[in-house]
Design a protein around this motif. Structure first.
Motif, PDB file in Angstrom:
ATOM      1  N   UNK A  35       0.844  -1.293  -0.087  1.00 10.54           N
ATOM      2  CA  UNK A  35      -0.061  -0.095  -0.040  1.00 10.54           C
ATOM      3  C   UNK A  35       0.758   1.121  -0.205  1.00 10.54           C
ATOM      4  N   UNK A  36       1.954   1.235   0.730  1.00  8.53           N
ATOM      5  CA  UNK A  36       2.859   2.347   0.809  1.00  8.53           C
ATOM      6  C   UNK A  36       3.630   2.707  -0.605  1.00  8.53           C
ATOM      7  N   UNK A  37       3.877   1.527  -1.236  1.00  7.74           N
ATOM      8  CA  UNK A  37       4.631   1.725  -2.548  1.00  7.74           C
ATOM      9  C   UNK A  37       3.543   2.205  -3.561  1.00  7.74           C
ATOM     10  N   UNK A  38       2.415   1.677  -3.532  1.00  6.50           N
ATOM     11  CA  UNK A  38       1.424   2.591  -4.510  1.00  6.50           C
ATOM     12  C   UNK A  38       1.042   3.984  -4.205  1.00  6.50           C
ATOM     13  N   UNK A  39       1.066   4.102  -3.035  1.00  3.46           N
ATOM     14  CA  UNK A  39       0.497   5.762  -2.630  1.00  3.46           C
ATOM     15  C   UNK A  39       1.866   6.490  -3.198  1.00  3.46           C
ATOM     16  N   UNK A  49      -1.387   5.669 -13.046  1.00  5.45           N
ATOM     17  CA  UNK A  49      -0.253   4.814 -12.656  1.00  5.45           C
ATOM     18  C   UNK A  49      -1.274   3.321 -13.070  1.00  5.45           C
ATOM     19  N   UNK A  50      -0.564   2.556 -14.010  1.00 10.74           N
ATOM     20  CA  UNK A  50      -1.049   1.239 -14.324  1.00 10.74           C
ATOM     21  C   UNK A  50      -0.262   0.290 -13.716  1.00 10.74           C
ATOM     22  N   UNK A  51      -0.860  -0.869 -12.546  1.00 16.83           N
ATOM     23  CA  UNK A  51       0.068  -1.671 -12.374  1.00 16.83           C
ATOM     24  C   UNK A  51       0.293  -2.829 -13.227  1.00 16.83           C
ATOM     25  N   UNK A  52       1.470  -3.230 -13.671  1.00 16.53           N
ATOM     26  CA  UNK A  52       1.800  -4.432 -14.592  1.00 16.53           C
ATOM     27  C   UNK A  52       1.362  -5.726 -14.037  1.00 16.53           C
ATOM     28  N   UNK A  53       0.010  -6.327 -14.095  1.00 14.19           N
ATOM     29  CA  UNK A  53      -0.296  -7.240 -13.568  1.00 14.19           C
ATOM     30  C   UNK A  53       0.404  -8.498 -13.335  1.00 14.19           C
ATOM     31  N   UNK A  54       1.053  -8.866 -14.689  1.00 15.28           N
ATOM     32  CA  UNK A  54       1.870  -9.859 -14.812  1.00 15.28           C
ATOM     33  C   UNK A  54       3.067 -10.007 -13.780  1.00 15.28           C
ATOM     34  N   UNK A  55       3.506  -8.981 -13.426  1.00 12.24           N
ATOM     35  CA  UNK A  55       4.529  -8.834 -12.241  1.00 12.24           C
ATOM     36  C   UNK A  55       4.344  -9.778 -10.937  1.00 12.24           C
ATOM     37  N   UNK A  56       3.211  -9.642 -10.662  1.00 15.39           N
ATOM     38  CA  UNK A  56       2.548 -10.513  -9.645  1.00 15.39           C
ATOM     39  C   UNK A  56       1.233 -10.475  -9.246  1.00 15.39           C
ATOM     40  N   UNK A  57       0.308 -11.464  -9.648  1.00 16.28           N
ATOM     41  CA  UNK A  57      -1.136 -11.420  -9.823  1.00 16.28           C
ATOM     42  C   UNK A  57      -1.792 -11.834  -8.804  1.00 16.28           C
ATOM     43  N   UNK A  58      -1.062 -12.190  -7.678  1.00 12.24           N
ATOM     44  CA  UNK A  58      -1.852 -12.865  -6.373  1.00 12.24           C
ATOM     45  C   UNK A  58      -2.927 -11.801  -5.932  1.00 12.24           C
ATOM     46  N   UNK A  59      -4.095 -12.384  -5.670  1.00 13.87           N
ATOM     47  CA  UNK A  59      -5.251 -11.367  -4.915  1.00 13.87           C
ATOM     48  C   UNK A  59      -4.798 -10.469  -3.873  1.00 13.87           C
ATOM     49  N   UNK A  60      -3.825 -11.011  -3.126  1.00 13.15           N
ATOM     50  CA  UNK A  60      -3.489 -10.258  -1.964  1.00 13.15           C
ATOM     51  C   UNK A  60      -2.657  -8.996  -2.506  1.00 13.15           C
ATOM     52  N   UNK A  68      -3.975   1.070  -2.027  1.00 12.24           N
ATOM     53  CA  UNK A  68      -2.802   2.080  -2.094  1.00 12.24           C
ATOM     54  C   UNK A  68      -3.343   3.187  -2.963  1.00 12.24           C
ATOM     55  N   UNK A  69      -4.279   3.085  -3.800  1.00 11.58           N
ATOM     56  CA  UNK A  69      -4.534   3.980  -4.823  1.00 11.58           C
ATOM     57  C   UNK A  69      -4.578   3.721  -6.354  1.00 11.58           C
ATOM     58  N   UNK A  70      -3.991   2.407  -6.560  1.00 12.80           N
ATOM     59  CA  UNK A  70      -4.047   1.937  -8.198  1.00 12.80           C
ATOM     60  C   UNK A  70      -5.298   1.562  -8.438  1.00 12.80           C
ATOM     61  N   UNK A  71      -5.865   2.192  -9.639  1.00 15.94           N
ATOM     62  CA  UNK A  71      -7.200   2.222 -10.025  1.00 15.94           C
ATOM     63  C   UNK A  71      -7.133   1.493 -11.554  1.00 15.94           C
ATOM     64  N   UNK A  72      -5.889   1.611 -12.356  1.00 11.58           N
ATOM     65  CA  UNK A  72      -5.817   1.045 -13.338  1.00 11.58           C
ATOM     66  C   UNK A  72      -4.570  -0.086 -13.685  1.00 11.58           C
ATOM     67  N   UNK A  73      -4.851  -0.886 -14.437  1.00 11.15           N
ATOM     68  CA  UNK A  73      -4.060  -2.055 -14.576  1.00 11.15           C
ATOM     69  C   UNK A  73      -3.743  -2.521 -16.179  1.00 11.15           C
ATOM     70  N   UNK A  74      -2.470  -2.630 -16.286  1.00 11.24           N
ATOM     71  CA  UNK A  74      -1.676  -3.256 -17.482  1.00 11.24           C
ATOM     72  C   UNK A  74      -2.089  -4.608 -17.317  1.00 11.24           C
TER      73      UNK A  74
END
Length: 383
Positions: A35-39, A49-60, A68-74
């Motif tokens: 959460x801190x990194x996302x903020x 900011x889009x999170x690159x989902x492939x990097x780690x797609x685990x639900x946690x 942490x504020x990420x609303x967009x996803x690659x």
């Protein structure tokens, strides 16, 4: 035997050891760190900011980043799109894989309503439009020069500048909205690579002379590991300055993965045998540790005894083998651990949030399927 779907929450890694006494590997997720990194990214990057989902797609991980504020996803596949949408129905997914099957396109357009698609070839543009129509944004990905990145991602994807100009014009001619994208390479160690790529994108945009919805500067933002990595702020400053200096008047997007999640997870393994300076553990290159070998990464490690205390003894180099019966299952770099380490002790690998749990194969029947949530900022082991 543990149940992967069961929600396991702990107060520390020591708590994991005391309560589970695991002879199996455990993937540890630290939501507070994520959460801190996302903020930090949402507040620091001069755009969306889009999170690159492939990097780690685990639900946690996905949930913590969203908190942490990420609303967009690659996203690069229907599986990733479905996972993100199921967890966060309001999330905006972008289909950013330059090569997509027709079935995946149909599901993306008709089931999930995606409106942003990356292409780097005219045939792919034809395919996307034939399935998704023209009320979409076509994001043309351009190839960029190889810089100081661990992985060169333009070797596989990205149109040369002249072809990118043609693609932009053609997409606009057919009635699509248009955008540009690039990727400077994963684990990029030079912030100036973004300025160089943005300058190239500006030249392509000027030559095409079509309106752009946005410029996606991709990923490549690095994690620290044991490398000489510039501060993340340096990357943001270079990008923001390049936008102003080049007169780029459209919104910016970015697709960080590694820099968001690397230090938000660790892998807890156990030594099952010691042969001199060789340690045999229960995770390896076919599991969560593949990128240590492929990227020559040197993550921090620490040894924990059966009693939960630090293993004693002077530090010395060890070669580490994974659990499969394949002799290739070995980490190339030596790891310095206490000389008294032995069977039954644990080794925790830090900075393992990126390209780890999502890349394991299950080869030989070995799989890391115990994933735990740990509250707090990992005070006991600062990576």
């Amino acid at each position: 035997m543990t149940t992967p779907s069961r929600q396991l929450r702990f107060s520390s890694v020591a708590d994991v050891i005391q309560r589970l006494n695991p002879s199996y590997p455990v993937f540890c997720v630290f939501p507070d760190i994520l959460r801190a990194r996302a903020r930090a990214f949402v507040e620091g990057f001069p755009g969306t900011v889009l999170y690159a989902t492939k990097c780690n797609p685990h639900p946690y991980v996905l949930k913590a980043l969203a908190e942490g504020g990420i609303e967009h996803f690659d996203t690069a596949s229907i599986s990733e799109i479905a996972k993100v949408t199921e967890l966060m129905p309001e999330a905006h997914c972008y289909f950013n894989h330059p090569v997509k099957g027709r079935g995946a396109l149909e599901a993306a357009a008709d089931v999930y309503g995606l409106t942003d698609y990356v292409v780097d070839h005219l045939d792919e543009l034809d395919k996307v439009i034939s399935v998704a129509g023209t009320d979409i944004t076509i994001e043309v990905r351009i190839a960029t020069p190889k810089g100081k990145a661990v992985y060169d991602l333009s070797a596989k994807f990205g149109a040369p500048p002249d072809e990118a100009v043609t693609l932009l014009k053609e997409a606009r001619k057919r009635g699509c909205r248009t955008a540009l994208a690039f990727h400077v390479g994963s684990q990029c160690l030079d912030p100036d690579a973004f300025r160089v790529a943005m300058s190239l994108a500006k030249r392509v945009s000027d030559e095409a002379n079509v309106p752009l919805e946005y410029l996606d500067v991709g990923g490549g933002f690095p994690a620290i590991y044991k490398m000489n990595v510039p501060p993340l702020r340096d990357y943001f400053d270079v990008i923001e300055k390049a936008k102003a200096d080049l007169g780029i008047g459209v919104p910016l997007l970015a697709e960080p993965g590694r820099a968001l999640v690397a230090d938000g997870c660790s892998v807890l393994t156990q030594v099952h045998l010691r042969k001199g300076d060789d340690l045999y553990i229960n995770d390896g290159i076919y599991g969560c540790l593949s990128e240590i070998r492929d990227g020559d990464l040197d993550p921090p490690v620490r040894a924990v005894s059966r009693s939960g205390e630090a293993v004693s003894g002077e530090s010395r180099p060890f070669r580490i083998f994974g659990p499969t019966c394949d002799s290739l299952d070995v980490l190339k770099l030596p790891f310095h651990l206490p000389e008294d380490i032995g069977e039954g002790d644990w080794i925790e690998f830090g900075l393992m949030g990126a390209y780890s749990i999502g890349m394991q194969t299950g080869f030989n029947g070995f799989v890391t399927d115990t994933i735990v949530r740990i509250d707090g900022m990992h005070e006991e082991f600062v990576f």
